[in-house]
Write a protein that holds these residues in place. Structure first.
Motif, mmCIF file in Angstrom:
data_model
loop_
_atom_site.group_PDB
_atom_site.id
_atom_site.type_symbol
_atom_site.label_atom_id
_atom_site.label_comp_id
_atom_site.label_asym_id
_atom_site.label_seq_id
_atom_site.Cartn_x
_atom_site.Cartn_y
_atom_site.Cartn_z
ATOM 1 N N ARG A 6 -57.882 62.496 63.227
ATOM 2 C CA ARG A 6 -59.217 62.954 62.854
ATOM 3 C C ARG A 6 -60.192 62.170 63.714
ATOM 4 O O ARG A 6 -60.380 60.966 63.536
ATOM 5 N N PRO A 8 -63.806 61.128 64.967
ATOM 6 C CA PRO A 8 -65.214 61.177 64.543
ATOM 7 C C PRO A 8 -66.080 61.856 65.599
ATOM 8 O O PRO A 8 -65.890 61.643 66.796
ATOM 9 N N SER A 9 -67.008 62.676 65.154
ATOM 10 C CA SER A 9 -67.960 63.290 66.067
ATOM 11 C C SER A 9 -69.328 62.672 65.848
ATOM 12 O O SER A 9 -69.591 62.060 64.804
ATOM 13 N N PRO A 14 -65.463 65.309 61.150
ATOM 14 C CA PRO A 14 -64.356 64.769 61.944
ATOM 15 C C PRO A 14 -63.508 65.908 62.505
ATOM 16 O O PRO A 14 -63.238 66.901 61.826
ATOM 17 N N THR A 67 -60.990 71.345 61.006
ATOM 18 C CA THR A 67 -62.197 70.531 61.180
ATOM 19 C C THR A 67 -63.219 70.862 60.105
ATOM 20 O O THR A 67 -63.881 69.979 59.566
ATOM 21 N N ASP A 81 -68.718 67.992 70.587
ATOM 22 C CA ASP A 81 -67.401 67.856 69.958
ATOM 23 C C ASP A 81 -66.347 67.530 71.007
ATOM 24 O O ASP A 81 -65.515 66.629 70.826
ATOM 25 N N HIS A 88 -62.625 59.577 72.670
ATOM 26 C CA HIS A 88 -61.616 58.999 71.770
ATOM 27 C C HIS A 88 -60.305 58.727 72.501
ATOM 28 O O HIS A 88 -59.600 57.760 72.162
#
Length: 249
Positions: A6, A8-9, A14, A67, A81, A88
């Motif tokens: 997952r 994070p945005s 997430p 999502t 996104d 990440h």
């Protein structure tokens, strides 16, 4: 197959993400699905990439899949996104493959962060309208009746994407493509990644000439037609995988 995460945005839910393969061995390929889909729509192509030794990353955009819904559905939100997923991963560069709205998202990211994208494949990418003539054609990431009929079997086989799709995002996305943005075309010159633009040909609602114009407006753009309609990777998977894999190297 792969590790579920997952991510994070910055200003959204997430992002449900799958990473298949090591991130320290080669440039990962990030797959960005189209409107109404989710990461599962890439299953066959992702398997082909893995068989070639590539690390594959796929995720569900906001409003799609696991999502879940977002508070905002601007075109820049989908780009953000993708940016969150790339950040990440902790890698210097990625290869991008996108379909429809996902291809437009990938292209917006490459315009904003050209140094982070090594190579790119854009399947049936909707361009922004340039002028009133383009607006009159009402080009949006939707589907014709024929395309919907061809997609019935896919929905029956995999109903998850349709069931989890937030229909609230349809209106803002359609409205965004209803505004002429000639400056967007000027921004294509910022994209440094060698890019293959793939058109679905005469069966698609997106006129091939617009995709060809887009490809040739890119500094390192190439153009290919596979006469399959809007969902080439679904309806002509072998031909799409061959062309995309050859371009990615």
């Amino acid at each position: 197959m792969g590790e579920s995460r997952r991510v994070p945005s910055a200003a959204g839910p997430p992002l449900a993400t799958t990473v298949s393969g090591p991130l320290d061995s080669s440039t990962p390929v990030v797959l960005v699905h189209g409107m109404g889909g989710d990461r599962s729509t890439w299953r066959m192509f992702a398997g082909e990439l893995r068989s070639r030794g590539r690390t594959v990353v796929s995720f569900d955009l906001r409003g799609h899949g696991r999502t879940g819904p977002g508070d905002s559905y601007r075109l820049g939100d989908f780009r953000d996104d993708l940016a969150a997923v790339v950040d990440h991963l902790g890698v210097d560069r990625v290869d991008l493959v996108g379909h429809s709205l996902g291809a437009h998202t990938a292209l917006r990211y490459a315009m904003a962060e050209p140094g982070r994208v090594r190579r790119m494949v854009l399947e049936e990418v909707p361009p922004m309208p340039r002028d009133d003539a383009d607006l009159a054609e009402a080009i949006t990431p939707s589907a014709t009746f024929g395309e919907r009929i061809r997609g019935v079997a896919a929905v029956i086989a995999n109903p998850g994407p349709l069931l989890r799709y937030d229909r609230a995002l349809g209106a803002p996305v359609t409205e965004a493509f209803g505004v002429a943005e000639p400056q967007w075309w000027c921004g294509l010159s910022k994209v440094t990644a060698p890019t293959l633009v793939v058109s679905g040909g005469r069966r698609s609602f997106l006129p091939a000439r617009h995709l060809r114009d887009l490809a040739y407006a890119l500094p390192s753009g190439d153009f290919l037609t596979i006469d399959a309609g809007h969902s080439i990777h679904r309806d002509r998977p072998v031909e799409f995988a061959r062309a995309a894999s050859a371009h990615l190297g």
